[in-house]
Design a protein around this motif. Sequence first.
Motif, PDB file in Angstrom:
ATOM      1  N   LEU A  89      -2.316  -7.990   0.199  1.00  0.00           N
ATOM      2  CA  LEU A  89      -1.036  -7.706  -0.466  1.00  0.00           C
ATOM      3  C   LEU A  89       0.111  -7.840   0.516  1.00  0.00           C
ATOM      4  O   LEU A  89      -0.012  -7.486   1.689  1.00  0.00           O
ATOM      5  CB  LEU A  89      -1.032  -6.294  -1.060  1.00  0.00           C
ATOM      6  N   THR A  90       1.273  -8.326   0.052  1.00  0.00           N
ATOM      7  CA  THR A  90       2.508  -8.392   0.844  1.00  0.00           C
ATOM      8  C   THR A  90       3.636  -7.793   0.011  1.00  0.00           C
ATOM      9  O   THR A  90       3.958  -8.300  -1.071  1.00  0.00           O
ATOM     10  CB  THR A  90       2.854  -9.840   1.207  1.00  0.00           C
ATOM     11  N   LYS A  91       4.247  -6.680   0.483  1.00  0.00           N
ATOM     12  CA  LYS A  91       5.307  -5.994  -0.277  1.00  0.00           C
ATOM     13  C   LYS A  91       6.638  -6.729  -0.105  1.00  0.00           C
ATOM     14  O   LYS A  91       6.940  -7.252   0.967  1.00  0.00           O
ATOM     15  CB  LYS A  91       5.462  -4.549   0.231  1.00  0.00           C
ATOM     16  N   TYR A  92       7.450  -6.670  -1.189  1.00  0.00           N
ATOM     17  CA  TYR A  92       8.813  -7.184  -1.134  1.00  0.00           C
ATOM     18  C   TYR A  92       9.796  -6.011  -1.267  1.00  0.00           C
ATOM     19  O   TYR A  92      10.708  -6.015  -2.067  1.00  0.00           O
ATOM     20  CB  TYR A  92       9.075  -8.172  -2.277  1.00  0.00           C
ATOM     21  N   GLY A  93       9.603  -4.988  -0.463  1.00  0.00           N
ATOM     22  CA  GLY A  93      10.474  -3.809  -0.499  1.00  0.00           C
ATOM     23  C   GLY A  93       9.781  -2.618   0.124  1.00  0.00           C
ATOM     24  O   GLY A  93       8.639  -2.690   0.600  1.00  0.00           O
ATOM     25  N   LYS A  94      10.469  -1.474   0.088  1.00  0.00           N
ATOM     26  CA  LYS A  94       9.943  -0.248   0.687  1.00  0.00           C
ATOM     27  C   LYS A  94       9.038   0.468  -0.313  1.00  0.00           C
ATOM     28  O   LYS A  94       9.249   0.424  -1.492  1.00  0.00           O
ATOM     29  CB  LYS A  94      11.083   0.674   1.096  1.00  0.00           C
ATOM     30  N   GLY A  95       8.060   1.169   0.253  1.00  0.00           N
ATOM     31  CA  GLY A  95       7.175   1.958  -0.588  1.00  0.00           C
ATOM     32  C   GLY A  95       5.719   1.653  -0.309  1.00  0.00           C
ATOM     33  O   GLY A  95       5.357   0.637   0.297  1.00  0.00           O
ATOM     34  N   GLU A  96       4.878   2.555  -0.788  1.00  0.00           N
ATOM     35  CA  GLU A  96       3.439   2.413  -0.581  1.00  0.00           C
ATOM     36  C   GLU A  96       2.864   1.431  -1.598  1.00  0.00           C
ATOM     37  O   GLU A  96       3.329   1.345  -2.734  1.00  0.00           O
ATOM     38  CB  GLU A  96       2.768   3.770  -0.747  1.00  0.00           C
ATOM     39  N   LEU A  97       1.842   0.668  -1.195  1.00  0.00           N
ATOM     40  CA  LEU A  97       1.208  -0.313  -2.068  1.00  0.00           C
ATOM     41  C   LEU A  97      -0.229  -0.531  -1.604  1.00  0.00           C
ATOM     42  O   LEU A  97      -0.475  -0.731  -0.401  1.00  0.00           O
ATOM     43  CB  LEU A  97       1.970  -1.654  -2.035  1.00  0.00           C
ATOM     44  N   TYR A  98      -1.193  -0.451  -2.530  1.00  0.00           N
ATOM     45  CA  TYR A  98      -2.589  -0.634  -2.147  1.00  0.00           C
ATOM     46  C   TYR A  98      -3.398  -1.097  -3.365  1.00  0.00           C
ATOM     47  O   TYR A  98      -2.964  -0.976  -4.515  1.00  0.00           O
ATOM     48  CB  TYR A  98      -3.175   0.663  -1.592  1.00  0.00           C
TER      49      TYR A  98
ATOM     50  N   VAL B 130      -6.674  -3.978  -9.601  1.00  0.00           N
ATOM     51  CA  VAL B 130      -5.555  -3.077  -9.896  1.00  0.00           C
ATOM     52  C   VAL B 130      -4.825  -2.762  -8.608  1.00  0.00           C
ATOM     53  O   VAL B 130      -5.436  -2.425  -7.589  1.00  0.00           O
ATOM     54  CB  VAL B 130      -6.039  -1.774 -10.561  1.00  0.00           C
ATOM     55  N   VAL B 131      -3.473  -2.873  -8.674  1.00  0.00           N
ATOM     56  CA  VAL B 131      -2.612  -2.530  -7.533  1.00  0.00           C
ATOM     57  C   VAL B 131      -1.798  -1.307  -7.926  1.00  0.00           C
ATOM     58  O   VAL B 131      -1.215  -1.271  -9.023  1.00  0.00           O
ATOM     59  CB  VAL B 131      -1.686  -3.717  -7.180  1.00  0.00           C
ATOM     60  N   LYS B 132      -1.735  -0.300  -7.036  1.00  0.00           N
ATOM     61  CA  LYS B 132      -0.959   0.917  -7.271  1.00  0.00           C
ATOM     62  C   LYS B 132       0.020   1.113  -6.127  1.00  0.00           C
ATOM     63  O   LYS B 132      -0.183   0.633  -4.999  1.00  0.00           O
ATOM     64  CB  LYS B 132      -1.876   2.137  -7.392  1.00  0.00           C
ATOM     65  N   GLY B 133       1.101   1.897  -6.404  1.00  0.00           N
ATOM     66  CA  GLY B 133       2.070   2.184  -5.358  1.00  0.00           C
ATOM     67  C   GLY B 133       3.412   2.552  -5.940  1.00  0.00           C
ATOM     68  O   GLY B 133       3.507   3.118  -7.040  1.00  0.00           O
ATOM     69  N   GLU B 134       4.469   2.224  -5.199  1.00  0.00           N
ATOM     70  CA  GLU B 134       5.833   2.541  -5.601  1.00  0.00           C
ATOM     71  C   GLU B 134       6.169   1.876  -6.941  1.00  0.00           C
ATOM     72  O   GLU B 134       5.760   0.747  -7.208  1.00  0.00           O
ATOM     73  CB  GLU B 134       6.795   2.029  -4.518  1.00  0.00           C
ATOM     74  N   ARG B 135       6.916   2.555  -7.809  1.00  0.00           N
ATOM     75  CA  ARG B 135       7.300   2.006  -9.099  1.00  0.00           C
ATOM     76  C   ARG B 135       8.237   0.803  -8.929  1.00  0.00           C
ATOM     77  O   ARG B 135       9.084   0.788  -8.048  1.00  0.00           O
ATOM     78  CB  ARG B 135       7.999   3.067  -9.955  1.00  0.00           C
ATOM     79  N   ASN B 136       8.030  -0.191  -9.807  1.00  0.00           N
ATOM     80  CA  ASN B 136       8.900  -1.375  -9.865  1.00  0.00           C
ATOM     81  C   ASN B 136       9.007  -2.073  -8.515  1.00  0.00           C
ATOM     82  O   ASN B 136      10.073  -2.568  -8.115  1.00  0.00           O
ATOM     83  CB  ASN B 136      10.304  -1.006 -10.367  1.00  0.00           C
ATOM     84  N   LEU B 137       7.934  -2.134  -7.787  1.00  0.00           N
ATOM     85  CA  LEU B 137       7.907  -2.776  -6.471  1.00  0.00           C
ATOM     86  C   LEU B 137       7.252  -4.155  -6.619  1.00  0.00           C
ATOM     87  O   LEU B 137       6.114  -4.278  -7.048  1.00  0.00           O
ATOM     88  CB  LEU B 137       7.106  -1.920  -5.470  1.00  0.00           C
ATOM     89  N   LYS B 138       8.008  -5.189  -6.239  1.00  0.00           N
ATOM     90  CA  LYS B 138       7.476  -6.550  -6.300  1.00  0.00           C
ATOM     91  C   LYS B 138       6.603  -6.810  -5.074  1.00  0.00           C
ATOM     92  O   LYS B 138       6.857  -6.295  -3.989  1.00  0.00           O
ATOM     93  CB  LYS B 138       8.612  -7.575  -6.350  1.00  0.00           C
ATOM     94  N   PHE B 139       5.598  -7.703  -5.228  1.00  0.00           N
ATOM     95  CA  PHE B 139       4.692  -8.003  -4.132  1.00  0.00           C
ATOM     96  C   PHE B 139       4.035  -9.352  -4.384  1.00  0.00           C
ATOM     97  O   PHE B 139       4.101  -9.909  -5.472  1.00  0.00           O
ATOM     98  CB  PHE B 139       3.610  -6.918  -4.001  1.00  0.00           C
ATOM     99  N   ALA B 140       3.435  -9.905  -3.302  1.00  0.00           N
ATOM    100  CA  ALA B 140       2.618 -11.114  -3.384  1.00  0.00           C
ATOM    101  C   ALA B 140       1.177 -10.736  -3.098  1.00  0.00           C
ATOM    102  O   ALA B 140       0.913  -9.815  -2.326  1.00  0.00           O
ATOM    103  CB  ALA B 140       3.110 -12.154  -2.389  1.00  0.00           C
ATOM    104  N   TRP B 141       0.229 -11.460  -3.713  1.00  0.00           N
ATOM    105  CA  TRP B 141      -1.185 -11.179  -3.487  1.00  0.00           C
ATOM    106  C   TRP B 141      -1.940 -12.461  -3.172  1.00  0.00           C
ATOM    107  O   TRP B 141      -1.529 -13.552  -3.566  1.00  0.00           O
ATOM    108  CB  TRP B 141      -1.826 -10.493  -4.700  1.00  0.00           C
ATOM    109  N   GLU B 142      -3.013 -12.320  -2.421  1.00  0.00           N
ATOM    110  CA  GLU B 142      -3.896 -13.428  -2.078  1.00  0.00           C
ATOM    111  C   GLU B 142      -5.331 -12.938  -2.217  1.00  0.00           C
ATOM    112  O   GLU B 142      -5.658 -11.845  -1.770  1.00  0.00           O
ATOM    113  CB  GLU B 142      -3.646 -13.926  -0.652  1.00  0.00           C
ATOM    114  N   ILE B 143      -6.175 -13.776  -2.848  1.00  0.00           N
ATOM    115  CA  ILE B 143      -7.572 -13.411  -3.064  1.00  0.00           C
ATOM    116  C   ILE B 143      -8.447 -14.493  -2.443  1.00  0.00           C
ATOM    117  O   ILE B 143      -8.175 -15.691  -2.587  1.00  0.00           O
ATOM    118  CB  ILE B 143      -7.874 -13.233  -4.558  1.00  0.00           C
TER     119      ILE B 143
END
Length: 915
Positions: free
Chosen positions: A821-830, A840-853
């Motif tokens: 995961l790569t966050k596009y802002g502040k906050g927890e993300l996992y 399923v990804v959880k963390g800060e509300r309304n937080l944009k991110f990029a993912w790679e599998i």
Amino acid sequence: MIQIYKAGNTDYSRNGDYVLQPILCEFTCKINAEWELELEHVITEDVIRLLMIDSVIKAPAGIRGIEQEQLFRVYNTAKDFYTIHAYARPVFLDAAQDCFIPDSRPTDKNGQQALDIMCSGSRYSGKTDIGTVSTAYYINKNLIEAISGDDDNAFLKRWGGEILYNNYQIIINNHIGGDYGARAAFGYNLTGVEERADKEDVITRIVPVAYNGRMCSNPYYVDSPKIHNYPYIHHRIVKYEHIKLKEDMQGEPDEDDLVFNTLPELQAKLRELAAEEFKKGIDVPQVAYKVTIADIAQTEEYKDIKDLVEISLGDTVACTNKRLGITTQTRCVGIRYDCVSERILELKLGDAVWDVSDSLTEIYKAVTGTIDTGNGTLMADKVKGVLNLFNAQLKYQKNVAQKQDVRAILFEDTDTESDNYGALCIGSLGLQIADKRTTDGREWDWTTAITAKGAVADIIATGYMLADRIRGGTLTLGGANNVNGVFKVLDKKGNIVMSADTNGVNIKIGSVEEDAISEAYKGKLQSQFKVNTDAISAEVTRAKGSEETLRSSLKVTSDAVTAEVSRAKGAEETLKSSIKVTSDAVTTEVNRAKGAEESLKSSIKVTADNINSEVAKKVNGTQIISTINQSAEAVSIKADKINLNGAVTANQNFKILEDGSMETKYANIKGGEMSVGSNFKVTNGGIVYAFAPKFVLGMQLAKNMFSSIEDADYKYYAWYLGDNLWLGSQDGEDVWMPSIRPLKISAAGDIYSFGNISCFGTKSRIADTKNFSQKKLYCYEMASPMFGDCGTGCTDENGDCYISIDPVFEETIEQEPIVKLTKYGKGELYVSEINSGYFVVKGERNLKFAWEILGKQKGFGGLRLESDVPEKESIDRIESLYAGDREKEIEPILCYKEELEYDKESDEFYASYYR
């Protein structure tokens, strides 16, 4: 001017085929109902020929908002002894036959947009001012059904409106006509006005009642200002359940409720609502009038309604009823218009529509309306020129089939036992006589008429008649009532030149000119013979019911003889053959047409220097033609397929034998491709395919370009031997496949490998850039074979985001994938959960991110940093092991290199090599 266009003439911008002078031509129309033209005309040869079903009548219509001259398609005709009746409708109604809508779906469209879609691709158009937006579906409908059919999707039901037909255009507006200040005062007993007043729904006294039965008091009702205009009170209870007293309520009021704290307030509101009902016209009856303009034109009261002659369909008229003392706003819902005099004959005002009463009732009303009931005398100040019909023993036939004042006086004896049984009529048609009734018994069967244009009679008993007094018309002999009728022409000696009787026409001497036989009579002849200074023509026709027609004809002129025979088998097949002989050529032709799907044609034309034959076939629009042209110098054959049976020889140098083999001394093949048996093929592009034997000489490549094949200096060779591909040269620098090691290998197409691909260098892809030319991009290498996918996401208001794994990608990997995961802002993300098909990804509300599998490639999960990589020295050593065998296999090829240049020697070599 009233014109007629025959069915095939569609150029309505020009004058028609004939100008009609009808006895009667009336146009009747109603709002959103039937429009119809009725025409009656004296029978003439031109009228009978042109006035038939599907012909078009152009006549003035007198309706505001459309073109003055309108086109009407004749749909029915009826003839009596001396007149023909035609009934026609607007040509726009042709759309019920020739405008089919297989699938049209105007969605969220206003009226104009919907009409444009419905009429698209046809000769019809629509115009409307309706701005309502709606949606409809038309599947397998004709245009008329789509506009005004019973289906809920019909235009009039979805968008509404009122119709005006304007030739090939339809006008559908919210409201046709207008309010141009037309007024009329009614209430007199006039012969030309019929009034219908529907007072069932009239209310002149309202008893208003609120919720829970609350009423007004002192008084409990509200009266109309017009209550005294009627002989008695029309009272009605009107309930207003939304008017409520607060103390009567339980719970909260509804949205539309009006709640009052006191009873006087509620009663005042009830009186207010009742008064508003009277302002809306609840105290005025629904009144409808039928005004016959022609009947009232001579009356004194005509001045009160004479403005009605300017009215058009849909116009609003203020109608004052003098007896009731009320004025109603009504509309013109129907018009009867005289297209000959171009004036309105009858108007219908109001929403009510009723059928016209019979002629006797109208006559009675006309008479009683002009008699003073006090002393039984005529009221001269009311009516001018009206006769006392009954006292004068006259019968006024106003509404007979002609619907015009043509039969003014009728003398009749209706006693069937009387010797004088019959009728005599005098009117604008002249004098008519009948001695029997029609089959249905409703009218006299008029068999004799004397008019300004001549006399018509079934029987004329007299002595000699002078032929020079007979002009036009039709002379009928024979038939059921004159079995032995005969027509003869004699010469000066009394010999019969021509005779005509029930057996046919016999011409013994002389000739018959074409102009002497009318077009109407020609179509009934079974055979014709014509002789004039230009030609001799003979024709015989026989019709076997509606299924088969036979026809043969012969025409002889000074420069040609033409014979033709044809047979038509219904609409499915037509056969025709003809021969034409001239001084220059003899031409024969045979045709066969099977409906619209297949046609066959063959012809032979013979001239002094040429014979030309042609056969043509047309199937479903595709035509095939073969021709043979023979002259003294050459024979030309043109065909898609030529079948030659037996041996074919050309100058003893080229032969095609009966077994299909070919012999030639020299062959120069240009273009196309050549196949030998089923194993060898050379294409036009120079590619050689060989399927057997396994040893095949594939290609010889020259060092340089030469002017001819014979001058080429070949250096390189390529052939296929066993399971290996060999490349060689005259210098002996042979290469054995698959161990090819050139410096570079280039391919213009795709390269596929069903094994592994390894390299000592790098792997890259060449990509185009806009400003930096083409650049190499290198591969991202992993310690194990892996596949990957990537994307973006965003957590929701709860801080959750479900990412679906592409099911196709999931089937290419094994074991549980790795997610980054790569966050596009502040906050927890996992990543909180990885399952089959999603993670399923959880963390800060309304937080944009990029993912790679990432996942290990299925079937190769155990591979990791393998060391079994061959070195260059090992490849050289392996190749040297095959060197001896390779030289042994190459040796016979090199020995027979020269022989391989000839096919015969090559065949022998192949046979000996594999033997």
